[in-house]
Enzyme design. Structure first.
Site, PDB file in Angstrom:
ATOM      1  CG  ASP A   1     157.983  54.122  22.836  1.00  0.00           C
ATOM      2  OD1 ASP A   1     158.641  53.405  23.616  1.00  0.00           O
ATOM      3  OD2 ASP A   1     157.188  54.981  23.229  1.00  0.00           O
TER       4      ASP A   1
ATOM      5  CG  ASP B   1     159.816  56.015  25.900  1.00  0.00           C
ATOM      6  OD1 ASP B   1     158.793  56.472  25.375  1.00  0.00           O
ATOM      7  OD2 ASP B   1     159.953  54.784  26.151  1.00  0.00           O
TER       8      ASP B   1
ATOM      9  CG  ASP C   1     156.708  58.713  22.997  1.00  0.00           C
ATOM     10  OD1 ASP C   1     156.300  58.953  21.843  1.00  0.00           O
ATOM     11  OD2 ASP C   1     156.120  57.944  23.779  1.00  0.00           O
TER      12      ASP C   1
HETATM   13  P1  UTP Z   1     156.294  53.281  27.346  1.00  0.00           P
HETATM   14  O1  UTP Z   1     154.864  53.150  27.012  1.00  0.00           O
HETATM   15  O2  UTP Z   1     157.205  53.725  26.270  1.00  0.00           O
HETATM   16  O3  UTP Z   1     156.737  51.899  27.973  1.00  0.00           O
HETATM   17  O4  UTP Z   1     156.365  54.293  28.557  1.00  0.00           O
HETATM   18  P2  UTP Z   1     158.162  51.212  28.057  1.00  0.00           P
HETATM   19  O5  UTP Z   1     158.322  50.797  29.461  1.00  0.00           O
HETATM   20  O6  UTP Z   1     159.221  52.096  27.479  1.00  0.00           O
HETATM   21  O7  UTP Z   1     157.983  49.914  27.209  1.00  0.00           O
HETATM   22  P3  UTP Z   1     157.944  49.773  25.602  1.00  0.00           P
HETATM   23  O8  UTP Z   1     158.102  51.116  24.998  1.00  0.00           O
HETATM   24  O9  UTP Z   1     156.628  49.155  25.305  1.00  0.00           O
HETATM   25  O10 UTP Z   1     159.051  48.871  25.267  1.00  0.00           O
HETATM   26  C1  UTP Z   1     157.542  54.527  29.293  1.00  0.00           C
HETATM   27  C2  UTP Z   1     157.198  55.060  30.641  1.00  0.00           C
HETATM   28  O11 UTP Z   1     156.774  56.397  30.543  1.00  0.00           O
HETATM   29  C3  UTP Z   1     155.658  56.603  31.332  1.00  0.00           C
HETATM   30  C4  UTP Z   1     154.944  55.285  31.398  1.00  0.00           C
HETATM   31  O12 UTP Z   1     154.233  55.168  32.593  1.00  0.00           O
HETATM   32  C5  UTP Z   1     156.073  54.288  31.322  1.00  0.00           C
HETATM   33  O13 UTP Z   1     156.449  53.927  32.622  1.00  0.00           O
HETATM   34  N1  UTP Z   1     154.839  57.658  30.710  1.00  0.00           N
HETATM   35  C6  UTP Z   1     154.444  57.576  29.429  1.00  0.00           C
HETATM   36  C7  UTP Z   1     154.484  58.707  31.481  1.00  0.00           C
HETATM   37  O14 UTP Z   1     154.850  58.767  32.663  1.00  0.00           O
HETATM   38  N2  UTP Z   1     153.702  59.701  30.946  1.00  0.00           N
HETATM   39  C8  UTP Z   1     153.288  59.660  29.676  1.00  0.00           C
HETATM   40  O15 UTP Z   1     152.597  60.590  29.237  1.00  0.00           O
HETATM   41  C9  UTP Z   1     153.665  58.576  28.892  1.00  0.00           C
HETATM   42 MG    MG Z   2     159.018  52.973  25.573  1.00  0.00          MG
END
Ligand code: UTP
Ligand code: MG
Length: 500
Positions: free
Chosen positions: A334, A336, A424
């Protein structure tokens, strides 16, 4: 005490194939093998508890051997228990969960193995220390990911991929301890600037237990791990992985569907008794697109879209790309973003306004908005919660190929000219920005170890909202990530070095 009947009841065999051990109850939890320590418990109580657990579908081993996953004891003398365990000549002891009876009683009450929490663990008060002859090597790789620099270059992918499968197996069964142990081991190997070529080379590395090392040994010898291959070819594992790959489907729902005998998406969609929620409906609708990795160029295009939207709403809005793409990953599941405004309170209305704008542009395919529940007066939070309290939304956006430099990352022959992408947005108040940015940048393992390091080494509590000093009983302010690292007494680690 327990209120459940002791006499085993013979249950009807369910549609899903369940293993049955002759002369015993139906086994419901194949990945959990208990051993009850007789010392202090006594023979008759042990026999009573054994029957009780078996009647609830648990496997209870009569003999302590390497197949055991959970050792349960009522012995409050930790050191004598551990001395005894170490004398039992087990290869797997470092991967066994040595648990207080409270885990057992909780599990019996729930009728399933409950997640292992720190309060359940009987810790070895005299852990085996590394050999005195290897202090430099041991000191050079920290047990904490936040003291290691881990880029996206992984020199030990064969091992870390295998560990990920083992971790996922435990995760899907909600067995937290061994799952984290494999994730920690993978994280240590990912940080190495060299490839492991022999087991000897790992002897000074932290977080590698007997089980991880035996998997590595197998891979070094045969190029593959038979345990991992068994898991990958296991029908239940395959089905749970398939179901949880759908947006909105977690391990519990996946397991429920599996137990109903469902094995494929068409089984799920054809089952009229299943009510998919809105998120799951979108998950199935856009499955092909959102199960496909998002490229860096696509992430940049989405940044432009969100940037245009937030600045049209508030010219002084702040937008930051976070998550894996901020760590320099080429692909992600995704994209973020953190969005906020300098005016306190305005950030709470920012996301609804962005959603409104994207809706008008006709590019919003799905939205799940969660209003802020953030309340500084409720901090510090002593238990880490997976979700923070800031306003946020989980979106699926329609991304046009014309907006992406070099084109969309889609299957060959796909001529739609657009794809769906998961995005997100999180919107903390400006004075919480540094904490949110640090928390959302990840990786998950890096974050876990930052919190663990803060707690264990500094008596500080860190989460996405704040940093709290338990000794001084005060919050520590930070406007940048560097401020937070400085409070923790850690060298600053750049985002691209946080791929732990
Ligand atoms: P992601 O699940 O998007 O992971 O969460 P990522 O590292 O970007 O990897 P992809 O998307 O699989 O490529 C991003 C970060 O946001 C934190 C998670 O712990 C992760 O480190 N996060 C996510 C939060 O702190 N709170 C939340 O509610 C959701
Ligand atoms: Mg991500």
């Amino acid at each position: 005490m327990f209120h459940s009947p002791i006499v085993p009841r013979v249950r009807k065999r369910s549609r899903t194939a369940e293993v049955c051990i002759p002369g015993r109850e139906e086994v419901k939890f194949e990945d959990v093998r208990l051993f009850l320590v007789e010392r202090k418990m006594g023979r008759s109580r042990r026999s009573f508890l054994t029957q009780l657990a078996r009647s609830k579908g648990f496997i209870v081993e009569d003999v302590l051997s390497d197949v055991v996953t959970h050792v349960v004891s009522e012995d409050i003398h930790t050191s004598s228990l551990w001395t005894w365990l170490k004398e039992c000549d087990l290869k797997n002891l470092t991967h066994m969960l040595v648990l207080d009876i409270s885990w057992f009683t909780d599990s019996m009450r729930e009728g399933r193995p409950v997640a292992v929490e720190t309060k359940h663990l009987i810790q070895d008060s005299a852990p085996t220390l590394p050999e005195a002859s290897t202090p430099t090597a041991v000191a050079s790789v920290s047990q904490y990911a936040c003291q290691r620099r881990t880029t996206t270059e992984n020199n030990n992918k064969t091992f870390t991929d295998a560990f990920e499968v083992l971790a996922e197996r435990y995760e899907l069964n909600e067995i937290e301890g061994p799952c984290l142990a494999f994730r920690r081991a993978a994280s240590v190997l990912k940080s190495l600037p060299w490839a492991v070529k022999s087991l000897g080379a790992t002897q000074d590395l932290p977080c590698l237990g007997e089980h991880t090392k035996s998997v590595m040994e197998e891979i070094l010898q045969n190029g593959r791990s038979f345990e991992v291959e068994r898991i990958l070819s296991d029908e239940r594992f395959q089905t749970l992985k398939l179901f949880t790959s759908v947006f909105g489907v977690g391990p519990k729902t996946a397991d429920k569907w599996y137990r109903r005998g469902l094995r494929s998406f068409s089984d799920v969609l054809a089952d009229s008794s299943i009510q998919l929620n809105r998120m799951q409906q979108s998950g199935f609708l856009h499955y092909g697109d959102i199960s496909r990795a998002v490229s860096k160029a696509e992430a940049r295009a989405l940044r432009n879209i969100i940037d245009e939207a937030v600045h049209a709403i508030t010219p002084d809005a702040v937008l930051a790309l976070t998550g894996g793409f901020r760590r320099g990953k080429e692909f992600g599941h995704d994209v973020d973003f953190i969005v906020t405004t300098p005016e306190p309170g305005d950030e709470e209305t920012l996301i609804p306004k962005v959603i409104n704008r994207l809706t008008k542009q006709g590019i919003l395919l799905y939205t799940e908005y969660q209003a802020s529940t953030f309340d500084m007066s409720k901090l510090p939070c002593h238990r880490f919660e997976a979700m923070d309290h800031f306003a946020k939304c989980f979106l699926i956006l329609r991304l046009e190929g014309s907006q992406v430099e070099g084109g969309l990352h889609i299957a060959e022959g796909d001529s739609r000219g657009w794809r769906a992408v998961r995005v997100d947005l999180v919107s903390p108040p400006m004075d919480r920005y540094a904490f949110a940015l640090l928390g959302w940048t990840g990786s998950r393992q890096f974050e876990r170890d930052l919190r663990r390091y803060a707690r264990m080494e500094r008596r500080l509590l860190l989460d996405n909202h704040a940093l709290y000093d338990k000794t001084k009983k005060e919050f520590l302010a930070a406007t940048t990530e560097k401020d937070i690292f400085a409070h923790l007494g850690l060298e600053y680690i750049e985002p691209w070095q946080r791929n732990a």
